[in-house]
Enzyme design. Structure first.
Site, PDB file in Angstrom:
ATOM      1  N   ALA A  16       0.814  -1.212   0.000  1.00 13.93           N
ATOM      2  CA  ALA A  16       0.000   0.000   0.000  1.00 13.93           C
ATOM      3  C   ALA A  16       0.852   1.269   0.000  1.00 13.93           C
ATOM      4  O   ALA A  16       0.443   2.291  -0.544  1.00 13.93           O
ATOM      5  CB  ALA A  16      -0.942   0.008   1.197  1.00 13.93           C
ATOM      6  N   THR A  17       2.045   1.210   0.579  1.00  8.74           N
ATOM      7  CA  THR A  17       2.907   2.397   0.566  1.00  8.74           C
ATOM      8  C   THR A  17       3.229   2.795  -0.871  1.00  8.74           C
ATOM      9  O   THR A  17       3.090   3.964  -1.260  1.00  8.74           O
ATOM     10  CB  THR A  17       4.222   2.120   1.324  1.00  8.74           C
ATOM     11  OG1 THR A  17       3.904   1.773   2.675  1.00  8.74           O
ATOM     12  CG2 THR A  17       5.138   3.335   1.308  1.00  8.74           C
ATOM     13  N   GLN A  67      -6.514  -1.106   5.245  1.00 13.25           N
ATOM     14  CA  GLN A  67      -7.139  -1.739   6.411  1.00 13.25           C
ATOM     15  C   GLN A  67      -8.564  -2.187   6.117  1.00 13.25           C
ATOM     16  O   GLN A  67      -9.195  -2.809   6.974  1.00 13.25           O
ATOM     17  CB  GLN A  67      -7.173  -0.757   7.600  1.00 13.25           C
ATOM     18  CG  GLN A  67      -5.827  -0.373   8.132  1.00 13.25           C
ATOM     19  CD  GLN A  67      -5.178  -1.482   8.962  1.00 13.25           C
ATOM     20  OE1 GLN A  67      -5.806  -2.472   9.334  1.00 13.25           O
ATOM     21  NE2 GLN A  67      -3.893  -1.333   9.248  1.00 13.25           N
ATOM     22  N   HIS A  76      -0.794  -7.923   3.425  1.00 10.12           N
ATOM     23  CA  HIS A  76      -0.312  -8.442   4.716  1.00 10.12           C
ATOM     24  C   HIS A  76      -1.131  -8.048   5.932  1.00 10.12           C
ATOM     25  O   HIS A  76      -0.800  -8.424   7.054  1.00 10.12           O
ATOM     26  CB  HIS A  76       1.170  -8.102   4.907  1.00 10.12           C
ATOM     27  CG  HIS A  76       1.455  -6.691   5.298  1.00 10.12           C
ATOM     28  ND1 HIS A  76       1.626  -6.312   6.600  1.00 10.12           N
ATOM     29  CD2 HIS A  76       1.624  -5.578   4.559  1.00 10.12           C
ATOM     30  CE1 HIS A  76       1.898  -5.011   6.645  1.00 10.12           C
ATOM     31  NE2 HIS A  76       1.896  -4.538   5.408  1.00 10.12           N
ATOM     32  N   THR A 132       9.511  -6.958 -12.645  1.00 11.87           N
ATOM     33  CA  THR A 132       8.970  -8.307 -12.801  1.00 11.87           C
ATOM     34  C   THR A 132       7.899  -8.564 -11.742  1.00 11.87           C
ATOM     35  O   THR A 132       8.133  -8.319 -10.556  1.00 11.87           O
ATOM     36  CB  THR A 132      10.094  -9.347 -12.658  1.00 11.87           C
ATOM     37  OG1 THR A 132      11.086  -9.055 -13.643  1.00 11.87           O
ATOM     38  CG2 THR A 132       9.572 -10.770 -12.858  1.00 11.87           C
ATOM     39  N   CYS A 146       4.605   2.201  12.868  1.00 13.31           N
ATOM     40  CA  CYS A 146       5.647   3.057  12.285  1.00 13.31           C
ATOM     41  C   CYS A 146       6.061   4.170  13.226  1.00 13.31           C
ATOM     42  O   CYS A 146       7.213   4.569  13.260  1.00 13.31           O
ATOM     43  CB  CYS A 146       5.155   3.670  10.985  1.00 13.31           C
ATOM     44  SG  CYS A 146       4.040   2.597  10.098  1.00 13.31           S
TER      45      CYS A 146
HETATM   46  C1  LIG Z   1      -0.247  -0.923   6.569  1.00 15.64           C
HETATM   47  C2  LIG Z   1      -0.796   0.299   5.947  1.00 15.64           C
HETATM   48  C3  LIG Z   1      -0.132   0.929   4.893  1.00 15.64           C
HETATM   49  C4  LIG Z   1       1.193   0.445   4.379  1.00 15.64           C
HETATM   50  O1  LIG Z   1       1.029  -0.736   3.649  1.00 15.64           O
HETATM   51  P1  LIG Z   1       2.321  -1.581   3.225  1.00 15.64           P
HETATM   52  O2  LIG Z   1       1.716  -2.642   2.361  1.00 15.64           O
HETATM   53  O3  LIG Z   1       2.909  -2.100   4.482  1.00 15.64           O
HETATM   54  O4  LIG Z   1       3.220  -0.686   2.484  1.00 15.64           O
HETATM   55  C5  LIG Z   1      -0.713   2.046   4.344  1.00 15.64           C
HETATM   56  N1  LIG Z   1      -1.865   2.520   4.791  1.00 15.64           N
HETATM   57  C6  LIG Z   1      -2.547   1.945   5.806  1.00 15.64           C
HETATM   58  C7  LIG Z   1      -3.833   2.513   6.249  1.00 15.64           C
HETATM   59  C8  LIG Z   1      -2.015   0.819   6.409  1.00 15.64           C
HETATM   60  O5  LIG Z   1      -2.675   0.270   7.419  1.00 15.64           O
END
Ligand SMILES: *Cc1c(COP(=O)(O)O)cnc(C)c1O
Length: 395
Positions: A74-75, A182, A204, A241, A327
């Site tokens: 998600a980042t 989330q 994850h 890839t 974080c």
């Molecule tokens: C965990 C999370 C992210 C980051 O996701 P990653 O897949 O770890 O990069 C971004 N936004 C929210 C709301 C999250 O809970």
């Protein structure tokens, strides 16, 4: 003292579901092809697996397969959405709108854009964590290119009114991005009825593997500037890839999450309620966030009359929880989300986030309540003694 701490940090990450692992395994050794290798069987096998995964993930949010771009999580999806839209719509303007309680993976790209000449409005939230829709409407300008507001908050579980926000953005002709890391497979998401133009996902937090996620991009209306250049994969939007095993696992995790969505929601709501009632009996305890509009598995509370860092230090050997997000909490900073709700820095630090998940049992909740009650009573006792007998404190 060899007992493992009880895992109550499902908003930070979740363990892989064994069924997900099972689905991934063949793509490590038996079917190792590069999905871009069009000439041979190995490539086709991988490409077919990716195609199937893309279809499943698209269906989960009522999108088309070609609107799903796989990323590392998600980042990366947030970075691609926010910086990608900002760069692609320079002729329209340089103004973005987001919210003070967003994840750092949204706030940081926004701050970066500010450093290179964009303007960002950070909306404040109400005491219950919800965005004020009138403030959102007032913040939209002619040069606004994007509104980015998360579906479910990772610290307090608050569910924003995504449908109303989408309707406002659509009516005002502004693109709407929602970080749904989330929310996916935990609440129903439909990009059509919600009027979402871009949606970030990750595997994850829903018992899938770490290191894979996706960005939904509405086609053909949304333009996007690539942020990773290379071999031109993913329609040139995200080179690199494709990680076949991770993507297969991601799709399996989404599928399982949707199958169990209702039953897990009911189960987690009951466990969360039980935890809250158990903690409430301590007195001097406040809920952070909205009592109803919340993720079933997330509970965030502030405990009065204790020193936050001390409380956490006492709890960590027994409970894997966090204060704030994974974080920010390891830097000892008070949560920016709790500060945005109006908590003082000291009270923000005396706050606990519980993340309940698929593997959380009722017995674990009972144990957690017991541990917290004892620890808080002990710390408050010390505090009261110190208050009562200041002259006797050793120098
Ligand atoms: C965990 C999370 C992210 C980051 O996701 P990653 O897949 O770890 O990069 C971004 N936004 C929210 C709301 C999250 O809970």
């Amino acid at each position: 003292m060899s007992q493992q701490p009880i895992y109550l940090d499902a908003q930070a990450t979740t363990p892989l579901d064994p069924v997900v692992l099972e689905a991934m395994l063949p793509y490590f050794i038996e079917r190792p092809g590069n999905p871009s290798s069009g000439g041979h069987r190995y490539g086709w096998e991988a490409a077919a697996a990716i195609k199937e995964a893309r279809k499943r993930i698209a269906e989960a949010i009522a999108a088309e397969p070609q609107e799903i771009i796989f990323t590392s999580g998600a980042t990366e999806a947030n970075n691609l959405a926010i910086k990608g839209v900002a760069e692609a719509y320079l002729t329209k303007g340089r103004h973005l709108i987001t919210v003070a309680t967003e994840h750092q993976a949204v706030l940081s790209p926004c701050r970066y854009l500010e450093s290179v000449g964009f303007e960002v409005t950070y909306l404040s939230v109400q005491g219950d964590g919800l965005v004020n829709l009138t403030h959102l409407e007032q913040a939209i300008r002619a040069d606004t290119v994007l509104v980015s507001i998360m579906a479910a908050n990772n610290e307090i579980g608050v569910l924003q009114p995504i449908s109303e926000i989408g309707a406002i953005c659509r009516q005002r002709g502004v693109l709407f991005h929602t970080d749904s890391a989330q929310a996916i497979a935990k609440i129903p998401l439909n990009v059509q009825t919600l009027n979402v133009d871009l949606m970030s996902l990750t595997a994850h937090k829903i018992y899938g593997p770490k290191g894979v996620g996706a960005l939904y991009i509405r086609r053909p209306s949304v333009k996007l500037a690539a942020q990773i250049h290379g071999g031109g994969q993913e329609n040139n939007w995200r080179s690199g890839t494709l990680a076949t095993p991770q993507i297969v696992g991601f799709a399996k995790a989404v599928q399982m999450g949707l199958e169990q969505l209702e039953s897990q929601t009911l189960r987690l709501q009951a466990l969360r309620q039980k935890l809250w009632h158990g903690l409430e009996s301590l007195q001097g305890i406040e809920l952070n966030g909205h009592p109803q509009n919340t993720l079933a598995g997330c509970l965030n509370v502030t405990i009065h009359g204790v020193d936050g860092p001390r409380l956490l230090a006492e709890l960590y050997p027994h409970l894997a929880i966090s204060s704030g997000s994974a974080c920010s909490s390891n830097q000892g900073q008070p949560s920016h989300v709790l500060l945005a709700l109006g908590r003082s820095p000291a009270l923000a630090k005396a706050s606990l986030r519980f993340g309940l998940g698929r593997y959380t049992t009722e017995a674990e909740i009972d144990q957690a309540i017991h541990i917290i009650q004892n620890t808080v009573a002990k710390l408050r006792g010390y505090n009261y003694l110190n208050l009562l007998k200041p002259s006797q404190s050793k120098k």
